[in-house]
Write a protein that holds these residues in place. Structure first.
Motif, PDB file in Angstrom:
ATOM      1  N   ASN A   1       0.863  -1.177   0.000  1.00  0.00           N
ATOM      2  CA  ASN A   1       0.000   0.000   0.000  1.00  0.00           C
ATOM      3  C   ASN A   1       0.899   1.226   0.000  1.00  0.00           C
ATOM      4  O   ASN A   1       1.305   1.721   1.056  1.00  0.00           O
ATOM      5  CB  ASN A   1      -0.916  -0.008   1.232  1.00  0.00           C
ATOM      6  N   ILE A   2       1.228   1.704  -1.181  1.00  0.00           N
ATOM      7  CA  ILE A   2       2.174   2.804  -1.286  1.00  0.00           C
ATOM      8  C   ILE A   2       1.849   3.620  -2.535  1.00  0.00           C
ATOM      9  O   ILE A   2       1.414   3.076  -3.559  1.00  0.00           O
ATOM     10  CB  ILE A   2       3.634   2.274  -1.335  1.00  0.00           C
ATOM     11  N   THR A   3       2.028   4.920  -2.448  1.00  0.00           N
ATOM     12  CA  THR A   3       1.743   5.789  -3.585  1.00  0.00           C
ATOM     13  C   THR A   3       3.004   5.978  -4.432  1.00  0.00           C
ATOM     14  O   THR A   3       4.123   5.739  -3.972  1.00  0.00           O
ATOM     15  CB  THR A   3       1.254   7.165  -3.108  1.00  0.00           C
ATOM     16  N   HIS A   4       2.793   6.424  -5.664  1.00  0.00           N
ATOM     17  CA  HIS A   4       3.928   6.732  -6.539  1.00  0.00           C
ATOM     18  C   HIS A   4       4.764   7.865  -5.949  1.00  0.00           C
ATOM     19  O   HIS A   4       5.999   7.891  -6.105  1.00  0.00           O
ATOM     20  CB  HIS A   4       3.430   7.114  -7.937  1.00  0.00           C
ATOM     21  N   GLU A   5       4.097   8.787  -5.265  1.00  0.00           N
ATOM     22  CA  GLU A   5       4.794   9.910  -4.632  1.00  0.00           C
ATOM     23  C   GLU A   5       5.745   9.419  -3.551  1.00  0.00           C
ATOM     24  O   GLU A   5       6.891   9.890  -3.444  1.00  0.00           O
ATOM     25  CB  GLU A   5       3.777  10.882  -4.025  1.00  0.00           C
ATOM     26  N   GLU A   6       5.296   8.461  -2.751  1.00  0.00           N
ATOM     27  CA  GLU A   6       6.143   7.932  -1.675  1.00  0.00           C
ATOM     28  C   GLU A   6       7.353   7.200  -2.240  1.00  0.00           C
ATOM     29  O   GLU A   6       8.473   7.340  -1.728  1.00  0.00           O
ATOM     30  CB  GLU A   6       5.317   6.992  -0.787  1.00  0.00           C
TER      31      GLU A   6
END
Length: 211
Positions: free
Chosen positions: A171-176
């Motif tokens: 569960n991770i965003t491209h931003e992170e």
């Protein structure tokens, strides 16, 4: 929360002397933090040093524009060399430390760090070994930046997360991900789409699956 001496003996009995374990039981603090919990930010004074029991802490370096780059992860039986340095030099933190997942740790008060180095050989060895581990981690970061392309670094980061969490879905965003690799979200999104076409990842909203 006060620490049970028997628990410390079972956990660190082969690492620390019995007298050090007694002091750790009296002065250390047992903590459980949830994913996303921030242990320290740049500019803050470090009042304790963590020893990770279970889970994972990521250490990030911030630049003057607020961008972040991943330096290394702390896992089981690890501690943070940069935190130790700030404690010994009485300097403010230059890093951000964030729980990557639910993590249990023991925090050691700063006034004990230097005292135990001169008092207990096992603690001195632990501190020096911590510096050595983190030095090797930073060399690996330099190797990645200098010798590997960004898509290789992205796959390596995902593989590291899978190994640490025991799960290949994040569960991770491209931003992170972009922050951890010190690049832009647009670049990471483009690379992930390329990797998806190659069958190396599967993408969904705020989720990445490593195939």
């Amino acid at each position: 929360m006060q620490i049970d001496l028997k628990f410390l003996q079972e956990t660190f009995g082969n690492v620390f002397e019995s007298e050090l374990l007694k002091e750790l039981a009296l002065t250390g603090n047992f903590m459980t933090v949830e994913e996303g919990f921030v242990l320290i930010r740049p500019g803050g004074y470090i009042r304790s040093v963590p020893i990770i029991l279970q889970g994972s802490i990521k250490i990030l370096r911030n630049d003057s524009q607020g961008r972040e780059a991943l330096l290394y992860y702390l896992g089981g039986m690890d501690s943070c060399a940069l935190s130790l340095t700030c404690c010994l030099d009485r300097k403010v933190s230059e890093i951000t430390a964030i729980a990557e997942e639910k993590t249990t740790l023991i925090s050691v008060p700063v006034d004990k760090i230097e005292e135990w180095i001169t008092k207990y050989s096992s603690w001195k060895h632990f501190v020096f070994a911590t510096y050595q581990k983190r030095f090797e981690d930073l060399l690996n970061v330099i190797d990645d930046v200098v010798f590997h392309k960004l898509d290789e670094r992205l796959i390596k980061l995902l593989q590291r997360k899978a190994k640490q969490s025991g799960n290949n879905i994040f569960n991770i965003t491209h931003e992170e991900l972009a922050n951890e690799l010190a690049t832009s979200r647009e670049v990471i999104s483009r690379l992930l789409k390329q990797l998806e076409k190659l069958g190396k990842v599967k993408l969904s909203r705020n989720k990445v699956e490593l195939c």
